[in-house]
Design an enzyme around this catalytic site. Structure first.
Site, short mmCIF file in Angstrom:
data_model
loop_
_atom_site.label_atom_id
_atom_site.label_comp_id
_atom_site.label_asym_id
_atom_site.label_seq_id
_atom_site.Cartn_x
_atom_site.Cartn_y
_atom_site.Cartn_z
N GLU A 268 -11.38 15.86 5.19
CA GLU A 268 -12.61 16.30 5.84
C GLU A 268 -13.84 16.02 4.96
O GLU A 268 -14.69 16.89 4.78
CB GLU A 268 -12.54 17.80 6.18
N ASP A 341 -3.60 22.92 12.31
CA ASP A 341 -4.60 23.76 11.66
C ASP A 341 -4.59 25.21 12.15
O ASP A 341 -5.44 25.57 12.96
CB ASP A 341 -6.00 23.17 11.87
N GLU A 369 -9.77 32.59 12.25
CA GLU A 369 -10.62 31.50 12.74
C GLU A 369 -10.29 31.13 14.18
O GLU A 369 -11.19 30.95 15.00
CB GLU A 369 -10.44 30.27 11.83
C1 BDP Z 1 -10.10 24.36 8.94
C2 BDP Z 1 -11.45 24.96 8.96
C3 BDP Z 1 -12.39 24.37 7.95
C4 BDP Z 1 -11.70 24.33 6.60
C5 BDP Z 1 -10.43 23.55 6.71
C6 BDP Z 1 -9.59 23.59 5.44
O1 BDP Z 1 -11.98 24.80 10.26
O2 BDP Z 1 -13.54 25.15 7.93
O3 BDP Z 1 -12.53 23.77 5.64
O4 BDP Z 1 -9.61 24.12 7.68
O5 BDP Z 1 -8.59 24.29 5.45
O6 BDP Z 1 -9.24 25.34 9.46
O7 BDP Z 1 -9.89 22.93 4.47
#
Ligand code: BDP
Length: 677
Positions: A268, A341, A369
């Site tokens: 990401e 996720d 989340e």
């Molecule tokens: C996702 C989240 C994001 C996190 C990412 C992570 O949406 O904000 O940065 O995982 O775990 O669940 O790095």
């Protein structure tokens, strides 16, 4: 006269004001200030941890004489302890003082839940060595995916001003056996490693130490370049290695028991070793080498995926399996419970067990989340247990994720388990009173993964509210069913990631962010067509099923044998497909959404009846949250059924409550909660 009455009213309100039940005491509601006198506590030595143990007893223990005894022969209990009734006293023994403190919290818990018996003979050994919270807290006080206010850590005031909550935090964690914490977001600012910040970290570490809690930090892979001014952050560059070595030495001078680093790399948009053509192992090992002399560890995250054509659920596996055996022994690969996720339900992550020579640890998410955030009552122990109890078949039948990660089936040098915290500066710590149970449950399971969700709920309710059965039983039932209920009204039958983009709060199954990454769009995950619904991960599709050991690859890969609660995770299923109960897929989907809504309505009825058994504040606050949850459940149901109906073209079964929204109106809802993906 009038004035007098006013004063009287005010006077009578004082106790109410002082004892306003704001939830700040968590589960730590031991009888106040009337514990045993000092002469009833036998213990040798004077150590900060032991002193806390004695203080807790003097404040809260109302039972018999008690002896606290360190005993080097108990090393095999790995930080655990024994509690034994010996003649007229209780003896708590442990290798180290921290084990004694854990033993003290154990008997206080027994007292609080009315379960002290006359002949105690308890031996406790933790399931994992490192039981760690991951805070996703930023240096500016905001929290990534935090729903309980700003960060507890007041970076601007540290190290000079010390909030009393730091110690309360440490105590709460110690009371459930949590012994480690990562203070900052995995999307880490390089500034975290600046000298002034390290001094602030030291101040926190000093407060946490007597409670047995070690501090860890998330680090940004580009720190040498950004912070150190080096040309690059290539892990094979000698200057870069030296930079990390010097940084480690600087950290350990301040914090001699510093735990280590947590790293999100090449995921990401975060920097990582691949920026320089190196592997995750090259990056992790470089850090592991500099931490090794001090006993530190690297928790290297497997949450990596790139905007490629490959099914997102396969990417971590593809990346890490070829690296098995290439990691130093003080590296642990930290793996989210599912391959996508933190969804309400995912198939377990097939990386568990697939690495044979590398230590693996689970990363759960306590912060909700994707589970209604601080508004929905969702007890997560059943989700955690579902993962831990999943059989990977990696070493044959019985190779559960618990056994893969706790050192039973893998020679893990250090075993660990982690979860993303839901803690913020709100008075009640977690936003929703019932979200405290998820922090509690994680700690208890990290200590003993054999506990059941029910045992944990039972303890937590008795400690946090009351042991009155009229409250205990219905509330426990509500908690135990709440995760499945959330799955039903959000994403039943294996649906996943059909959340509104960015904040991930409400439904947006129609979301198709053209121009953006396809794997950030809901339509990528549900694949609805006129024929059917679901992501084909079988051989005819992405073939993610082949990442699972036999017989799971076959079981998941065949629509007839795939568990129905994951059917749309692994298969693209025709709308008129006949489910095991004889209903069509479309009907079953409709009934699931409806069941979810009905259950939340039931929770409202259950809760309203609980009013006599608890304080007005918590009663009303939970009541209001349940109203939101009920509205949201209807919102989810209408949004998903009306939208999927545009593909199935089938009627919503007539015995189900009709939609109360128009699809077009629901599509217009844009919550202003902001976030990137
Ligand atoms: C996702 C989240 C994001 C996190 C990412 C992570 O949406 O904000 O940065 O995982 O775990 O669940 O790095």
């Amino acid at each position: 006269m009038k004035n007098f009455r006013l004063y009287l009213v005010l006077f009578l309100m004082i106790p109410l004001m002082i004892f306003a039940e704001d939830g700040s005491q968590l589960w730590l509601r031991f009888p106040a200030k009337n514990g045993v006198s000092a002469d009833k506590i036998i213990s040798k030595g004077n150590n900060p941890t032991l002193n806390i143990a004695k203080k807790e007893l003097m404040n809260h223990w109302q039972g018999q004489e008690i002896e606290l005894r360190t005993d080097k022969s108990l090393k095999n209990l790995k930080g655990g302890y024994t509690i034994k009734s010996v003649q007229n006293k209780l003896v708590i023994s442990a290798e180290k003082e921290i084990g004694l403190l854990y033993g003290v919290y154990h008997i206080l818990r027994l007292q609080q839940t009315n379960s002290v018996t006359t002949n105690l003979n308890i031996t406790e050994k933790p399931s994992y060595d490192v039981r760690i919270l991951n805070h996703w807290d930023n240096l500016d006080g905001t929290i990534e995916r935090g729903y309980a206010g700003h960060s507890l850590w007041k970076w601007e005031d540290l190290p000079n001003t010390i909030s009393p909550r730091y110690e309360e935090y440490a105590r709460a964690n110690a009371s459930i056996g949590i012994n480690a914490t990562v203070l900052n977001n995995v999307n880490a600012s390089p500034n975290m490693l600046r000298k002034d910040y390290l001094e602030k970290v030291k101040a926190l570490a000093d407060i946490f130490r007597p409670y047995g809690i070690k501090v860890y930090l998330s680090v940004n892979f580009s720190s040498p370049k950004v912070l150190g001014g080096l040309e690059n952050s290539d892990p094979l560059n000698k200057d870069v290695q030296k930079w990390w070595k010097d940084k480690a030495s600087e950290i350990y001078k301040l914090i001699p028991d510093f735990g280590g680093f947590l790293v999100k790399a090449n995921s990401e948009g975060q920097p990582g070793p691949q920026d320089y053509g190196r592997t995750h192992a090259d990056g992790a090992n470089m850090m592991a080498d500099v931490l090794k002399p001090y006993g530190g560890i690297v928790m290297w995250r497997a949450f990596v995926y790139s905007p490629s054509k490959e099914d997102r659920a396969k990417q971590a596996y593809l990346e890490f399996v070829p690296l098995d055996g290439k990691f130093r022994d003080n590296v642990i690969v930290q793996i989210k419970n599912g391959p996508v996720d933190f969804q309400p339900r995912e198939a377990f992550n097939p990386l568990f067990g697939a690495l044979k020579k590398t230590s693996e640890m689970v990363e759960f998410q306590i912060t909700q989340e994707y589970l209604g955030q601080a508004n929905h009552l969702v007890y997560l122990a059943p989700l955690f247990k579902e993962t831990l109890d999943s059989d990977t078949y990696a070493n044959g039948k019985g190779s559960t994720i618990a056994k893969i990660t706790d050192g039973t089936l893998r020679p893990a040098k250090i075993s660990a388990i982690s979860a993303v915290a839901n803690i913020g500066e709100d008075k009640n710590w977690t936003g929703h009173h019932f979200a405290q149970a998820n922090w509690y449950a994680f700690g208890r399971l990290a200590w003993n993964h054999d506990l059941t969700s029910e045992q944990i709920a039972d303890e937590w309710i008795k400690m946090t509210f009351t042991d009155n059965e009229k409250f205990l039983n219905p509330v426990k039932e509500m908690m135990l069913t709440s995760r499945e209920t959330a799955v039903d009204y959000m994403m039943p039958l294996g649906l996943h990631h059909i959340f509104a983009g960015g904040h991930h709060y409400g439904p947006e199954p129609w979301g198709d962010y053209k121009g953006g990454r396809p794997d950030w769009s809901p339509v990528y995950y549900h694949q609805a067509t006129a024929q059917g619904l679901g992501f084909d991960r079988t051989k005819t599709g992405s073939n993610a099923v082949s990442d699972y050991f036999p017989p799971l690859n076959e079981i998941y890969g065949n629509v007839k044998t795939c568990p129905e609660n994951l059917i749309l995770w692994f298969h693209h299923v025709p709308w008129d497909y006949q489910m095991k109960n004889g209903k069509t897929l479309w009907e079953e989907l409709s009934y699931k959404y409806d069941t979810g809504v009905k259950n939340v309505r039931d929770y409202q009825r259950v809760w309203d009846k609980m009013q006599p058994y608890l304080d007005e504040e918590r009663f009303t606050e939970v009541q209001s949250k349940l109203k939101i949850q009920a509205k949201d459940a209807v919102w989810w149901k209408d949004a998903c059924l009306l939208y999927f109906q545009t593909f199935s073209k089938m009627p919503i079964p007539y015995d189900i409550e009709r939609p109360v929204h128009e699809l077009e109106d629901l599509k217009k809802i844009k919550l202003n909660m902001g976030h990137h993906n």
